[in-house]
Design an enzyme around this catalytic site. Structure first.
Site, PDB file in Angstrom:
ATOM      1  N   LYS A 114       0.821  -1.208   0.000  1.00 24.34           N
ATOM      2  CA  LYS A 114       0.000   0.000   0.000  1.00 24.34           C
ATOM      3  C   LYS A 114       0.861   1.267   0.000  1.00 24.34           C
ATOM      4  O   LYS A 114       0.431   2.308  -0.496  1.00 24.34           O
ATOM      5  CB  LYS A 114      -0.948  -0.009   1.206  1.00 24.34           C
ATOM      6  CG  LYS A 114      -2.003  -1.110   1.140  1.00 24.34           C
ATOM      7  CD  LYS A 114      -3.009  -0.957   2.262  1.00 24.34           C
ATOM      8  CE  LYS A 114      -3.656  -2.257   2.675  1.00 24.34           C
ATOM      9  NZ  LYS A 114      -4.604  -2.854   1.804  1.00 24.34           N
ATOM     10  N   GLU A 193      -2.790   6.714   8.881  1.00 25.31           N
ATOM     11  CA  GLU A 193      -3.553   7.699   8.119  1.00 25.31           C
ATOM     12  C   GLU A 193      -4.760   8.211   8.882  1.00 25.31           C
ATOM     13  O   GLU A 193      -5.168   7.630   9.891  1.00 25.31           O
ATOM     14  CB  GLU A 193      -3.945   7.159   6.738  1.00 25.31           C
ATOM     15  CG  GLU A 193      -4.803   5.930   6.779  1.00 25.31           C
ATOM     16  CD  GLU A 193      -4.999   5.301   5.398  1.00 25.31           C
ATOM     17  OE1 GLU A 193      -4.145   5.437   4.512  1.00 25.31           O
ATOM     18  OE2 GLU A 193      -6.037   4.652   5.211  1.00 25.31           O
ATOM     19  N   ARG A 286      -6.539  -8.186  -9.660  1.00 19.96           N
ATOM     20  CA  ARG A 286      -7.108  -9.516  -9.893  1.00 19.96           C
ATOM     21  C   ARG A 286      -8.604  -9.384 -10.061  1.00 19.96           C
ATOM     22  O   ARG A 286      -9.158  -8.297  -9.926  1.00 19.96           O
ATOM     23  CB  ARG A 286      -6.826 -10.398  -8.670  1.00 19.96           C
ATOM     24  CG  ARG A 286      -7.342  -9.709  -7.387  1.00 19.96           C
ATOM     25  CD  ARG A 286      -7.337 -10.611  -6.193  1.00 19.96           C
ATOM     26  NE  ARG A 286      -7.457  -9.887  -4.950  1.00 19.96           N
ATOM     27  CZ  ARG A 286      -8.602  -9.506  -4.373  1.00 19.96           C
ATOM     28  NH1 ARG A 286      -9.741  -9.776  -4.961  1.00 19.96           N
ATOM     29  NH2 ARG A 286      -8.609  -8.856  -3.243  1.00 19.96           N
TER      30      ARG A 286
HETATM   31  P1  ADP Z   1      -7.524  -4.592   2.704  1.00 18.15           P
HETATM   32  O1  ADP Z   1      -6.292  -4.740   1.861  1.00 18.15           O
HETATM   33  O2  ADP Z   1      -7.440  -5.374   3.954  1.00 18.15           O
HETATM   34  O3  ADP Z   1      -8.764  -4.792   1.902  1.00 18.15           O
HETATM   35  P2  ADP Z   1      -8.124  -1.735   2.626  1.00 18.15           P
HETATM   36  O4  ADP Z   1      -7.107  -0.663   2.590  1.00 18.15           O
HETATM   37  O5  ADP Z   1      -8.846  -2.005   1.354  1.00 18.15           O
HETATM   38  O6  ADP Z   1      -7.478  -3.058   3.193  1.00 18.15           O
HETATM   39  O7  ADP Z   1      -9.166  -1.364   3.750  1.00 18.15           O
HETATM   40  C1  ADP Z   1     -10.173  -2.266   4.114  1.00 18.15           C
HETATM   41  C2  ADP Z   1     -11.324  -1.511   4.755  1.00 18.15           C
HETATM   42  O8  ADP Z   1     -10.870  -0.759   5.890  1.00 18.15           O
HETATM   43  C3  ADP Z   1     -11.984  -0.472   3.884  1.00 18.15           C
HETATM   44  O9  ADP Z   1     -12.972  -1.030   3.065  1.00 18.15           O
HETATM   45  C4  ADP Z   1     -12.556   0.479   4.914  1.00 18.15           C
HETATM   46  O10 ADP Z   1     -13.731  -0.092   5.433  1.00 18.15           O
HETATM   47  C5  ADP Z   1     -11.560   0.457   6.026  1.00 18.15           C
HETATM   48  N1  ADP Z   1     -10.597   1.581   5.970  1.00 18.15           N
HETATM   49  C6  ADP Z   1      -9.403   1.585   5.349  1.00 18.15           C
HETATM   50  N2  ADP Z   1      -8.768   2.770   5.509  1.00 18.15           N
HETATM   51  C7  ADP Z   1      -9.578   3.545   6.248  1.00 18.15           C
HETATM   52  C8  ADP Z   1      -9.494   4.893   6.780  1.00 18.15           C
HETATM   53  N3  ADP Z   1      -8.432   5.668   6.583  1.00 18.15           N
HETATM   54  N4  ADP Z   1     -10.531   5.355   7.507  1.00 18.15           N
HETATM   55  C9  ADP Z   1     -11.608   4.576   7.756  1.00 18.15           C
HETATM   56  N5  ADP Z   1     -11.740   3.309   7.294  1.00 18.15           N
HETATM   57  C10 ADP Z   1     -10.744   2.788   6.557  1.00 18.15           C
HETATM   58  P1  ADP Z   2     -12.018  -8.771  -1.875  1.00 14.66           P
HETATM   59  O1  ADP Z   2     -11.905  -7.279  -1.823  1.00 14.66           O
HETATM   60  O2  ADP Z   2     -12.176  -9.284  -3.275  1.00 14.66           O
HETATM   61  O3  ADP Z   2     -12.971  -9.344  -0.900  1.00 14.66           O
HETATM   62  P2  ADP Z   2      -9.908  -9.746  -0.121  1.00 14.66           P
HETATM   63  O4  ADP Z   2      -8.538  -9.161  -0.075  1.00 14.66           O
HETATM   64  O5  ADP Z   2     -10.764  -9.516   1.062  1.00 14.66           O
HETATM   65  O6  ADP Z   2     -10.592  -9.254  -1.462  1.00 14.66           O
HETATM   66  O7  ADP Z   2      -9.735 -11.306  -0.369  1.00 14.66           O
HETATM   67  C1  ADP Z   2     -10.465 -12.025  -1.316  1.00 14.66           C
HETATM   68  C2  ADP Z   2     -10.723 -13.405  -0.824  1.00 14.66           C
HETATM   69  O8  ADP Z   2      -9.528 -14.133  -0.714  1.00 14.66           O
HETATM   70  C3  ADP Z   2     -11.421 -13.451   0.520  1.00 14.66           C
HETATM   71  O9  ADP Z   2     -12.374 -14.470   0.505  1.00 14.66           O
HETATM   72  C4  ADP Z   2     -10.283 -13.766   1.467  1.00 14.66           C
HETATM   73  O10 ADP Z   2     -10.750 -14.474   2.589  1.00 14.66           O
HETATM   74  C5  ADP Z   2      -9.382 -14.606   0.591  1.00 14.66           C
HETATM   75  N1  ADP Z   2      -7.967 -14.456   0.923  1.00 14.66           N
HETATM   76  C6  ADP Z   2      -7.304 -13.306   1.123  1.00 14.66           C
HETATM   77  N2  ADP Z   2      -6.017 -13.559   1.402  1.00 14.66           N
HETATM   78  C7  ADP Z   2      -5.867 -14.900   1.360  1.00 14.66           C
HETATM   79  C8  ADP Z   2      -4.760 -15.808   1.557  1.00 14.66           C
HETATM   80  N3  ADP Z   2      -3.535 -15.384   1.855  1.00 14.66           N
HETATM   81  N4  ADP Z   2      -4.996 -17.123   1.438  1.00 14.66           N
HETATM   82  C9  ADP Z   2      -6.223 -17.579   1.130  1.00 14.66           C
HETATM   83  N5  ADP Z   2      -7.291 -16.796   0.934  1.00 14.66           N
HETATM   84  C10 ADP Z   2      -7.122 -15.478   1.040  1.00 14.66           C
END
Ligand code: ADP
Ligand code: ADP
Ligand code: MG
Length: 638
Positions: A114, A193, A286
């Site tokens: 990130k 952040e 993806r």
């Molecule tokens: P991940 O890689 O685990 O999906 P993300 O950066 O996409 O991580 O963040 C996952 C979720 O966390 C977001 O959908 C949002 O709900 C919350 N989130 C992330 N950053 C912030 C922020 N700065 N303030 C509030 N909520 C956040």
């Molecule tokens: P999305 O935004 O598409 O939900 P996520 O980052 O939350 O993406 O992950 C997508 C899917 O892959 C989820 O069902 C999560 O549980 C699974 N997943 C994420 N990381 C891993 C991992 N390291 N091994 C297996 N499954 C994973």
């Protein structure tokens, strides 16, 4: 062409469906716990890549490449999760002379962390959340102003995210976040952040090809989340002023162009519901779990576009060709208990009845087993209607009909969510569900409430079977005969806790109609009903032995610790002879990607250790026994 899918469950099935339609041959790879899973049988060929214990097979790049070689596959689709955003795997696939169904590996690397992704977004002119990733993070947090969010740079799946409310808590939270990030992702870098207090999660689907074309396929709103993981997703995102929507489209395409993006991907944003501003969150390089809602409103097959782009063909459509029609909503059906902190649960699927008029992308069929090895997603229920209100109504109606059990699932909670005012009005933010108290969550029905409907449903099913068999009413019934005979006075049911319920015949009339029950049963030995979206399953015991005492292991006993649900043992920190106190962790188990520490209930000496690391254990299986010292009250949970 022959396509190997380096993944499991519903996404493997999903990719096979398009490959089949396009005339490609298909190869499944599977690990031992998935031997009987539907996706394995759907492929033209399949290849076992690993054993059961502490399964990491789907992360085993060497085994997957060996399977590709052995089966003569030409291309590899990674699905989502697992190796889908692993640059080294993408490179290895390409170096093996295979087609990688994804973007060029450099794009995966650039968006994988990130920290770098933020810098690229800024370079592409896309707004990012005020924050810092280097230097004195405590000072940066002070400058941003509390609360702040600490986030793993390499994070995914909502792991490694922490809210910090005051300067005094910052150092401890930073330490924890780094430790968790290192353990989960092998990278302890974090971002600090600004915490957006009313965050909406809005994302834009993009797709590019190798001929320089990049287009967007509109927005999705994924603000219904628990623990930063999506539960309900919809397209298009509702309640967005046109200027913001257009800004999101442009920002997503600008970032994708900036990195020469050449496959399907998703740019995630936070829209601050308070100010209307939007900020870049991350890019997922993806196919996304929630891609079906975009397919539904564009009429496009995203996997087909991925295959086309990856094989060097032009997308074959321009931005002007993309038209949006209707509204689509996806609900993630997870094997989990929303009323126990959304904790994942394994178990069998003996009843499965899916309503008509929906798209159902599932990893299970009737007779499947949800194992403790993988994440809890068992199916995606997708409804599409001309407008949002009717789509929400249709989702609610579908959840009122869906029967899935006895494995615990979140369908009843999702049903409750479909009527939640914040969702209905398009004002859902990502922290709303986590803030719900247990009393606000639309509690599941008790088995007392469900028993009359279940008994009525079971009787109705029995009668319809009997009517169907006109020639010899009893022949097809087999063992039903005796049971029905007895059921004339009352139907006897056993709930999941082992309690018996006897429903008198008089109580059956009308019970089924009032309760909106849907019954489904593969045989006569159990019945499941849908009550307000919740599936409640009962065994129908043979009356002659129903009253015999059932063996129930006491998982809360002072002299033993048992598995609370099916799980895999990951650590046993005690040996025979160890002296433990109440609350000491004696076994750590993993179920569906979550760790659970099991503690001694009282003081004692370890008498037996009945499990070891890597064992798959059943619910109620005894793991460690003790010689008791003295009875103690359980430790105060606070
Ligand atoms: P991940 O890689 O685990 O999906 P993300 O950066 O996409 O991580 O963040 C996952 C979720 O966390 C977001 O959908 C949002 O709900 C919350 N989130 C992330 N950053 C912030 C922020 N700065 N303030 C509030 N909520 C956040
Ligand atoms: P999305 O935004 O598409 O939900 P996520 O980052 O939350 O993406 O992950 C997508 C899917 O892959 C989820 O069902 C999560 O549980 C699974 N997943 C994420 N990381 C891993 C991992 N390291 N091994 C297996 N499954 C994973
Ligand atoms: Mg994300």
């Amino acid at each position: 062409m022959k396509l190997l899918v380096a993944n499991r469950a519903e996404i493997a099935s999903r990719v096979f469906a398009t490959a089949r339609r396009l005339g490609w041959r298909t190869v499944a790879v599977w690990a031992e716990p998935d031997r009987e899973a539907p996706f394995v049988a759907e492929a033209d060929e399949s290849c076992c890549i690993g054993p059961a214990a502490l399964d990491r097979s789907y992360l085993n790049a060497d085994a997957i490449l060996a399977a590709a070689h052995e089966t003569g596959a030409d291309a590899v689709h990674p699905g989502y999760g697992f190796l889908s955003e692993n640059t080294a795997f993408a490179q290895a696939v390409i170096e093996a002379g295979l087609v990688w169904i994804g973007p060029h590996p450099e794009a995966i690397a650039q968006m994988g962390a990130k920290i770098e992704a933020r810098a690229l977004a800024e370079a592409a002119g896309v707004p990012t959340i005020p924050g810092a990733s280097g230097g004195d993070l405590a000072a940066a947090a002070d400058q941003i102003g509390f609360p702040v969010l600490v986030k793993a740079s390499a994070g995914g799946g909502g792991k490694g995210i922490r809210i910090v409310h005051s300067a005094g808590d910052f150092d401890a939270a930073l330490g924890e976040a780094r430790t968790e990030a290192l353990r989960s992702f092998g990278d302890d870098r974090v971002i600090v952040e600004r915490y957006i207090s009313r965050p909406r999660h809005v994302e834009v689907q993009v797709v590019g090809d190798r001929h320089g074309s990049v287009i967007h396929l509109g927005t999705r709103d994924c603000s219904s989340q628990r623990r930063y993981q999506k539960l309900i997703e919809e397209a298009p995102a509702p309640n967005l002023p046109a200027a913001i929507r257009d800004g999101l489209h442009e920002a997503a395409v600008a970032l994708a162009r900036h990195i020469g993006y050449d496959n399907a991907g998703t740019v995630e944003f936070i829209v601050d519901a308070a100010s209307g501003e939007f900020f870049f969150l991350e890019m997922n390089t993806r196919l996304q779990v929630e891609h079906p809602v975009t397919e539904a409103i564009t009429g496009l097959d995203l996997v087909e576009l991925q295959l086309r782009a990856a094989t060097g063909q032009p997308l074959g459509l321009s931005q002007a060709d993309v038209a949006f029609t209707g509204h689509s909503i996806e609900a993630r059906i997870n094997a989990e208990d929303p009323y126990d902190g959304f904790s994942p649960r394994a178990g069998p699927v003996r009843h499965l009845s899916v309503p008509d008029g929906v798209r159902w992308d599932a990893s299970v069929a009737e007779g499947s087993e949800v194992t403790p090895y993988y994440d809890p997603l068992i199916a995606k229920l997708i409804v599409t209607r001309p407008d949002r209100a009717s789509a929400l109504d249709a989702l609610r109606d579908a959840l009122d009909e869906l029967v899935v059990g006895p494995v615990p699932a979140n369908a009843g909670f999702l049903r409750w969510l479909t009527d939640m005012p914040a969702l209905r009005s398009g004002e859902m933010t990502t922290n709303v569900i986590d803030a719900l108290g247990p009393a606000e969550m639309g509690e599941p029905p008790s088995s007392d409430d469900a028993a009359p409907a279940a008994a009525a449903a079971w009787m109705a099913r029995l009668r319809s079977r009997r009517t169907a068999e006109t020639a010899s009413p009893w022949s097809a019934l087999g063992s039903f005969r005796l049971t029905e005979h007895r059921a004339e006075a009352a139907v006897l049911l056993r709930d999941s806790a082992g309690e018996l319920h006897e429903v008198a015949a008089g109580a059956l009339n009308g019970a089924g109609t009032e309760a909106l029950a849907t019954a489904s049963s593969a045989d006569a030995s159990s019945v499941a009903v849908n009550i307000a979206g919740h599936t409640v399953t009962f065994e129908v015991p043979d009356r002659s032995d129903a009253w015999a005492p059932t063996a129930t292991d006491d998982t809360g006993s002072v002299d033993a610790v048992a598995a609370p649900f099916p799980a895999v043992v990951v650590e046993v920190p005690v040996v025979i002879g160890d002296v433990v106190a109440a609350g000491d962790v004696v076994v750590v188990v993993e179920a569906m990607k979550m760790l659970h520490s099991l503690a001694a209930h009282g003081a004692g000496t370890v008498a037996e250790v009945r499990c070891s690391t890597g064992d798959a254990v059943e619910a109620n299986q005894l793991l460690v026994t003790f010689e008791q010292h003295e009875r103690e009250l359980p430790a105060d949970p606070s």
